[in-house]
Enzyme design. Structure first.
Site, PDB file in Angstrom:
ATOM      1  N   GLU A 152       0.807  -1.286  -0.162  1.00 28.95           N
ATOM      2  CA  GLU A 152       0.079  -0.049   0.023  1.00 28.95           C
ATOM      3  C   GLU A 152       0.946   1.111  -0.134  1.00 28.95           C
ATOM      4  O   GLU A 152       0.537   2.128   0.891  1.00 28.95           O
ATOM      5  CB  GLU A 152      -1.034  -0.092   1.109  1.00 28.95           C
ATOM      6  CG  GLU A 152      -1.927  -1.148   0.987  1.00 28.95           C
ATOM      7  CD  GLU A 152      -3.097  -1.172   2.154  1.00 28.95           C
ATOM      8  OE1 GLU A 152      -2.714  -0.485   3.304  1.00 28.95           O
ATOM      9  OE2 GLU A 152      -4.122  -1.635   2.108  1.00 28.95           O
ATOM     10  N   GLU A 309      -6.488  -7.984  -1.100  1.00 24.74           N
ATOM     11  CA  GLU A 309      -6.964  -8.086   0.288  1.00 24.74           C
ATOM     12  C   GLU A 309      -8.505  -7.811   0.421  1.00 24.74           C
ATOM     13  O   GLU A 309      -9.023  -7.059  -0.474  1.00 24.74           O
ATOM     14  CB  GLU A 309      -6.367  -6.918   1.239  1.00 24.74           C
ATOM     15  CG  GLU A 309      -4.961  -6.989   1.269  1.00 24.74           C
ATOM     16  CD  GLU A 309      -4.301  -6.081   2.474  1.00 24.74           C
ATOM     17  OE1 GLU A 309      -5.067  -5.314   3.011  1.00 24.74           O
ATOM     18  OE2 GLU A 309      -3.098  -5.594   2.298  1.00 24.74           O
TER      19      GLU A 309
END
Ligand code: ZN
Length: 666
Positions: A152, A309
């Protein structure tokens, strides 16, 4: 690059055995439980740097050797992460330059994640070195499927190294010519003409933050720094494992980095999907999620992506973290596949015992056994996905596109004027997208620099900024038979946020639309202006453009304020196509009626031969059609043709979908 990296839908998620190094019996239990949960992959090593390199230059991969062997022995794939997302304390202690400097000018102390300078040569070297060792050791490991670069990526650093790099980036972009920069940033305004490159620094609250062109330049620079940081990360991986694809997990509509510019550097796009299924309007959450899926799918021109995710149950970072209703995680998994995902992955496999994320949902919770609701539901998802090998690698061909451009989102956020409140660029794009999505019409979500020649319909909501070439692309698209739709504040500025002179929209687009936009009225929340279109009245909100037609046909009119009688909806034949201008922020009712009036002429077909009841969404991908019920009630769907149920092989002419149920048809 290939469309397909594995023959099955990937089912697995973030796995942190490094947190359980002192209780290795749990590793064997994890393998047993993964088998039971139909998990075929694990994402490992994301935050493992302090274990793998406990001291500078001292490496210990023994734990990872064991895990990779266990995964291979159990027939599972490893998605192996590089550890740059969080660094070991010794690294920050010895080299403070690796820590990020915030916009305040103060250097952060050690802690959290995403806390590194993107420019620091030391940090880049340390990352490259550990990545090299990972590639040397595991680049040819039978379990390795893919490299997961960092985690991320986000944020920015304002340290002196970054300031220097920013100035060097500006010199290159502006041909080492300060006059060019002063002109393009319109620095005559407020007497800001620079005479020395060192006078320029990043935008800051306590410094320069009123020059949109500077803010745009800084975001572009931060994007390029991320790309060059990423390229630095993957260099040893490319060298030592050239056939292993690389990805990095992106975050929804995060605007700190231009994802559309980053995407070409990835072999496969992946993103972390955390819809709020506890929000009151499930269909709205579903639409938001579908929109983001399609944005990521479109970043690689329709190539499948990974949902890296998601949560099998609950998150821990919202102010209130309610449980989604049973069935919704499975429906969300099918929705991802329907929109182009070749994976359903979770954060996280096993809940950590301590730390910040211990109450985030996990397939295996602190109880540690398989007889929990979440484990059983996850195992059922895994068993279902094993029947969907036919989905892998499938594409969706879209003839409609919504232009939703990351750089335009920045420009819309930065300008001062009209309405400051409730400016929601992505929301404006999604409103139009939703009307197509509900009708089962596959839609791409694309940047403005995309080739438009393959589309029949292009919608450009709130396309305030036109980067180089966009004006011509939109004009040629229409000239060659395309249908183009624009909305308020269309085509006002160039890529430096300089207004176009000679009337809006820019240049040739005045001819394409057969009009000129002269003024824009901004309405406060709650105020609307009636618009008459096709003998019905709709409500214009937020922004109303006052148009001066020069050939465009008026299809709808404002019916209020001093511009009553002014055109609110226009259409103009241009070449073989038509350009429509909707001069206000429309609601769903208007968009539905308006698109219905033009779509039949375009020959668009729904993805599924059925009349879909409200709350039921269909999406065709490859040979399979997914029909999904986002209603919390039984919903009957009747089809116009006989499909075959992909899971049972039985013919299907109608289906009674249970609450949050679905059917996969061939
Ligand atoms: Zn820095």
């Amino acid at each position: 690059m290939k469309d397909k990296y594995y023959d099955h839908i990937i089912h697995g998620g973030d796995y942190n055995p490094d947190q359980w190094i002192d209780t290795k019996e749990i590793w064997d239990e994890d393998m047993r439980l993964m088998d039971l949960a139909h998990v075929n992959s694990a994402t490992v090593g994301i935050f493992s740097w302090s274990l793998t390199e406990p001291e500078e230059g001292v490496y210990d991969f023994s734990w990872l050797d064991e895990i990779m062997e266990k995964l291979a022995a159990h027939g599972k794939k490893a998605i192996l992460a590089t550890p740059s997302g969080a660094r070991p304390p010794w690294l920050a202690q010895k080299y403070p330059e690796v820590l990020r400097v915030e916009e305040t000018g103060i250097r952060n102390e050690y802690g959290v994640r995403h806390n590194h300078c993107l420019t620091s040569p030391v940090y880049r070297e340390k990352v490259r070195e550990i990545n090299r060792r990972l590639a040397e050791r595991y680049g040819k490991h039978p379990a390795l499927l893919m490299w997961h670069i960092s985690n991320e990526y986000s944020g920015e650093c304002h340290c002196e190294l970054c300031q220097k790099a920013f100035r060097a980036w500006l010199r290159e972009r502006y041909h080492n010519d300060l006059n060019e920069l002063n002109f393009k940033w319109w620095n005559g305004f407020w007497s800001h003409r620079f005479t020395d490159w060192d006078q320029i620094s990043s935008p800051k609250g306590r410094g320069e933050n009123h020059v949109p062109a500077l803010k745009l330049a800084w975001r572009r620079f931060v994007t390029d720094q991320h790309i060059s940081f990423f390229e630095n990360e993957i260099a040893p991986l490319r060298e030592l494992s050239p056939d292993v694809p690389v990805t990095t997990n992106l975050m929804r509509l995060y605007t700190g980095i231009d994802y559309q510019k980053l995407a070409p550097h990835l072999d496969i796009v992946s993103w972390d999907n955390y819809p709020d299924w506890t929000a009151p309007d499930t269909l709205d959450t579903a639409c938001e999620t579908a929109f983001v899926h399609d944005a990521f799918r479109s970043m690689k021109h329709g190539k499948p992506f990974y949902m890296m995710e998601s949560t099998p149950s609950v998150v821990n970072w919202r102010p209130v973290n309610g449980l989604p209703a049973p069935g919704l995680p499975e429906l969300a998994a099918i929705q991802a596949v329907a929109h182009g995902a070749d994976s359903v992955q979770y954060f996280q496999w096993r809940a950590s015992r301590g730390g910040h994320e211990k109450f985030h949902g996990a397939v295996v919770d602190h109880y540690g056994k398989e007889d929990t609701r979440v484990f059983k539901e996850t195992a059922a998802v895994g068993a279902m996905l094993e029947k969907l090998d036919a989905a892998v690698g499938g594409r969706t061909e879209a003839k409609a596109a919504v232009i939703c451009d990351w750089e335009n989102s920045w420009a819309v956020d930065f300008y001062c004027g009209y309405r400051r409140d409730g400016r929601d660029y992505f929301g404006a794009c999604r409103k139009w997208y939703r009307a197509l999505w509900e009708r089962g019409i596959p839609t791409d979500v694309i940047p403005m620099d995309r080739d438009l020649s393959g589309y029949d319909l292009v919608i450009a909501p709130y396309l305030y900024m036109l980067k180089n070439g966009t004006e011509d692309r939109l004009a040629s698209f229409t000239e060659n038979g395309g249908t183009l739709i624009a909305t308020p504040l269309f085509g006002l500025v160039d890529e430096y946020d300089l207004c176009y002179l000679g009337g809006f929209p820019a240049g040739r687009l005045k001819e394409v639309f057969g009009l000129r936009r002269e003024e824009t009225d901004a309405l406060p929340d709650g105020e609307t202006v009636p618009v008459e279109f096709s003998k019905k009245t709709y409500a214009a909100a937020k922004l109303c453009d006052i148009l001066i037609p020069s050939g465009a046909k008026t299809l709808g009119k404002f019916r209020g304020k001093f511009y009553a009688e002014s055109p609110a909806v226009t259409g103009n034949a241009y070449g073989r196509g038509t350009a429509y201008y909707v001069a206000f922020e429309p609601d769903a009712d208007f968009i539905g009626a308006f698109l219905t009036s033009i779509i039949s002429g375009l020959g668009f077909q729904s993805d599924v031969k059925a009349t879909l009841p409200a709350g039921v969404i269909a999406r065709k991908r490859g040979d399979l059609t997914y029909v999904m019920n986002f209603n919390n009630k039984n919903t009957q769907v009747f089809f116009y043709k006989t499909y075959t149920n992909e899971f049972t092989g039985k013919p299907v002419l109608s289906a009674l979908l249970p609450p949050y149920g679905y059917v996969v048809l061939r």
